[in-house]
Design an enzyme around this catalytic site. Structure first.
Site, PDB file in Angstrom:
ATOM      1  N   LEU A 156      42.111 -80.107 -52.482  1.00 64.52           N
ATOM      2  CA  LEU A 156      43.114 -79.658 -52.465  1.00 64.52           C
ATOM      3  C   LEU A 156      44.113 -80.551 -51.373  1.00 64.52           C
ATOM      4  O   LEU A 156      45.412 -81.137 -51.144  1.00 64.52           O
ATOM      5  CB  LEU A 156      42.660 -78.596 -51.012  1.00 64.52           C
ATOM      6  CG  LEU A 156      42.606 -78.158 -51.518  1.00 64.52           C
ATOM      7  CD1 LEU A 156      41.670 -76.882 -50.486  1.00 64.52           C
ATOM      8  CD2 LEU A 156      43.774 -76.855 -52.057  1.00 64.52           C
ATOM      9  N   LYS A 244      59.408 -91.349 -42.218  1.00 62.80           N
ATOM     10  CA  LYS A 244      58.388 -92.242 -42.552  1.00 62.80           C
ATOM     11  C   LYS A 244      58.753 -93.489 -43.643  1.00 62.80           C
ATOM     12  O   LYS A 244      59.645 -93.158 -44.291  1.00 62.80           O
ATOM     13  CB  LYS A 244      57.764 -91.552 -43.165  1.00 62.80           C
ATOM     14  CG  LYS A 244      56.247 -91.055 -41.844  1.00 62.80           C
ATOM     15  CD  LYS A 244      55.254 -90.433 -42.805  1.00 62.80           C
ATOM     16  CE  LYS A 244      54.496 -89.775 -41.907  1.00 62.80           C
ATOM     17  NZ  LYS A 244      54.069 -90.805 -40.844  1.00 62.80           N
ATOM     18  N   ASP A 255      48.620 -84.231 -45.959  1.00 62.98           N
ATOM     19  CA  ASP A 255      48.760 -83.914 -44.733  1.00 62.98           C
ATOM     20  C   ASP A 255      47.996 -82.447 -44.384  1.00 62.98           C
ATOM     21  O   ASP A 255      48.096 -81.894 -43.139  1.00 62.98           O
ATOM     22  CB  ASP A 255      50.038 -84.042 -44.276  1.00 62.98           C
ATOM     23  CG  ASP A 255      50.486 -84.715 -42.276  1.00 62.98           C
ATOM     24  OD1 ASP A 255      48.789 -85.100 -42.123  1.00 62.98           O
ATOM     25  OD2 ASP A 255      50.986 -84.332 -41.971  1.00 62.98           O
ATOM     26  N   ASP A 314      58.424 -86.788 -36.532  1.00 60.66           N
ATOM     27  CA  ASP A 314      57.802 -87.305 -37.167  1.00 60.66           C
ATOM     28  C   ASP A 314      56.383 -86.579 -36.890  1.00 60.66           C
ATOM     29  O   ASP A 314      54.977 -86.548 -36.966  1.00 60.66           O
ATOM     30  CB  ASP A 314      57.358 -88.310 -37.611  1.00 60.66           C
ATOM     31  CG  ASP A 314      56.078 -88.851 -38.806  1.00 60.66           C
ATOM     32  OD1 ASP A 314      55.391 -87.944 -39.216  1.00 60.66           O
ATOM     33  OD2 ASP A 314      56.050 -90.254 -38.894  1.00 60.66           O
ATOM     34  N   ARG A 318      51.144 -81.429 -34.059  1.00 63.01           N
ATOM     35  CA  ARG A 318      50.857 -81.250 -32.644  1.00 63.01           C
ATOM     36  C   ARG A 318      51.728 -80.391 -32.394  1.00 63.01           C
ATOM     37  O   ARG A 318      51.385 -79.509 -31.680  1.00 63.01           O
ATOM     38  CB  ARG A 318      51.560 -82.348 -31.927  1.00 63.01           C
ATOM     39  CG  ARG A 318      52.254 -82.310 -31.570  1.00 63.01           C
ATOM     40  CD  ARG A 318      51.676 -84.554 -30.877  1.00 63.01           C
ATOM     41  NE  ARG A 318      52.164 -85.801 -31.471  1.00 63.01           N
ATOM     42  CZ  ARG A 318      51.341 -86.575 -31.144  1.00 63.01           C
ATOM     43  NH1 ARG A 318      52.232 -87.311 -30.193  1.00 63.01           N
ATOM     44  NH2 ARG A 318      51.325 -87.619 -31.975  1.00 63.01           N
TER      45      ARG A 318
END
Ligand code: BES
Ligand code: ZN
Ligand code: ZN
Length: 468
Positions: A156, A244, A255, A314, A318
């Site tokens: 994955l 980025k 990610d 970015d 969270r």
């Protein structure tokens, strides 16, 4: 003079097989993790890979905080298999290297390669593995399940973002977990809107790919409170409007490492039928710049009612975890663990040797640390104190800011941010940004590319938990 006469007991080996035998041969003078191949055509096998196990006196090495006996077996088994793969073989026979579980892990982790998109004839051959020499076959099977779960997370991680969209991720999980008896719900954007998941949705809104929120339920049938696992599932993190730099941006296809570890762990514990109730939650979306993206300075409302200012788009992990952790509270969990490739600062702090873990519960930390000692995929404790909380909460206009003031300690302010949304008791945050990425494999000889770490440690933690 390279030929050693080996006379394995005939009944241990399949007479018809043209493969090879993997055996421990410290006597040959090979040191730890070294392997040599000896050709010995016979009716039983074509070649023998001998591996050196190395010398160890006790299991636990305090200097390394690791079960050395197990790790040496993994390293040796992997070195032998890698060596054998460099010659054209169709099957491998494994002799007992002393720890059947660790041996299976070394074998299956080292034989795995990500090569889905290559022409068939150019693919490396993956030999069949025959554990004919293994005494404790139950332990071998457990090791195989654990390694294959980690390989699932590695796959994955490797999968490109144009293939592994939130929708595809959900499909794969439906397919892989439903067959193990896990109930999988793939919630859509409208559902998230009804749950008031403003933080999750503000990240997703910049992309044309529809977001998904997976809710997985593995139940042993008991009425005990569940353990909730939460995983960050950003299938591509460009940074959004706070974009980025282009160098290495391709790595941000992984990610969703936290989500990958969560689904892989759930698959393994369902396969092992552990006597636990576990709920997995993975918010899945892309973080992209567009005319609809969330902008620096925007204010959004999270599921638990707190207003968040998004100073940096970015710092999206969270945001999506805030709503997932708030949702976790609804299950009144006994224990909640989230995993996320959350901060570059975590990489700076611990490199790729260990995952950083944040918790107020020392028993919980001790159990996770013990799991890491056993698997060799270790964790280390990081601080979760008010000094970091103030930096994300003391703002005149809002409850929380997604970056916080001041500088340094980026992994700690991120954890402090999550604390504002997590269940109050028994919560642990694992920042896996340092260990999941491709350089996280470099200090472990049997891993390459995206590592799938710390999947085995999480599984081990559940085994310890099931035994208490
Ligand atoms: N996904 C990244 C963190 C990351 C970086 C994971 C490198 C793996 C390798 C995360 O979303 C991010 O971009 N974090 C920012 C936070 C900052 C803007 C406060 C970071 O770490 O720079
Ligand atoms: Zn980011
Ligand atoms: Zn991210």
């Amino acid at each position: 003079n390279n030929v050693i006469k080996l006379t394995p007991t005939a009944e241990k080996f399949d007479k018809d097989n043209d493969g090879v035998l993997l055996r421990n041969l410290n006597a040959s003078g090979l040191s730890k993790g070294k392997s040599r191949i000896f050709y010995q055509p016979s009716e039983n096998f074509e070649a023998v890979a001998v591996v050196g196990l190395g010398k160890f006196s006790t299991s636990y090495n305090a200097d390394e905080d690791i079960d050395e006996r197990k790790e040496f077996v993994r390293v040796a088994a992997a070195a032998g298999c890698k060596n054998l793969q460099s010659v054209d073989i169709s099957s491998v026979e494994i002799e007992d290297l002393g720890d059947a579980e660790a041996c299976a892990e070394g074998v299956f982790l080292s034989l795995w390669h990500y090569q889905e998109w290559k022409e068939e004839k150019k693919k490396k051959k993956i030999p069949d593995v025959h554990p004919y020499g293994i005494e404790n076959i139950d332990k071998w099977k457990i090791g195989a399940i654990q390694a294959q779960a980690q390989n699932f997370a590695r796959k994955l991680g490797e999968d490109p973002a144009n293939y592994l969209t939130p929708t595809k991720f959900a499909e794969i999980v439906q397919e892989e977990l439903t067959k193990e008896g896990v109930v999988v719900l793939a919630h859509n954007k409208e559902w998230a809107e009804k749950q008031n998941m403003g933080a999750f949705l503000c990240v997703a809104q910049g992309s044309d790919e529809p977001p998904k929120f997976l809710e997985m339920n593995y139940s042993s049938g008991s009425s005990e409170k569940p353990i909730v696992l939460v995983g960050k599932g950003v299938t591509f993190d460009s940074g959004g409007i706070s974009i980025k730099p282009s160098s290495k941006m391709d790595e941000m296809r992984a990610d969703m490492g936290g989500a990958a570890c969560v689904v892989a762990t759930m698959k393994a514990i369902a396969k092992m039928k552990l006597p636990l109730n576990v709920i997995g939650l993975t918010p899945l979306c892309e973080n992209l710049p567009s005319g609809r993206s969330v902008k620096p300075g925007d204010i959004v409302k999270s599921m638990n009612g707190k207003y968040i200012q998004v100073d940096n788009t970015d710092a999206e992990g969270r945001l999506i975890l805030a709503d997932a952790l708030a949702y976790a509270c609804k299950f009144n969990p006994e224990l909640t663990i989230d995993l996320a490739t959350l901060t570059g600062a975590m990489r700076v702090a611990l490199g790729s040797a260990m995952s950083g873990v944040f918790t107020h519960s020392t028993p919980l930390y001790e159990m996770m640390r013990k799991a890491g000692v056993i698997t060799g995929d270790r964790v280390w404790r990081m601080p979760l104190v008010q000094a970091y909380s103030s930096r994300v909460t003391e703002y005149p206009a809002v409850d929380v800011n997604n970056v916080g003031k001041g500088s340094g300690g980026g992994a700690c302010t991120a954890a402090a941010f999550l604390k504002e949304f997590a269940p109050k008791n028994n919560w642990m945050h694992m920042d896996i940004a340092g260990v999941f990425g491709p350089d996280g494999g470099s200090d472990i000889s049997y891993l390459s590319g995206y590592t799938g770490r710390p999947t085995r440690t999480l599984i081990e933690f559940f085994k310890l938990k099931a035994n208490t």
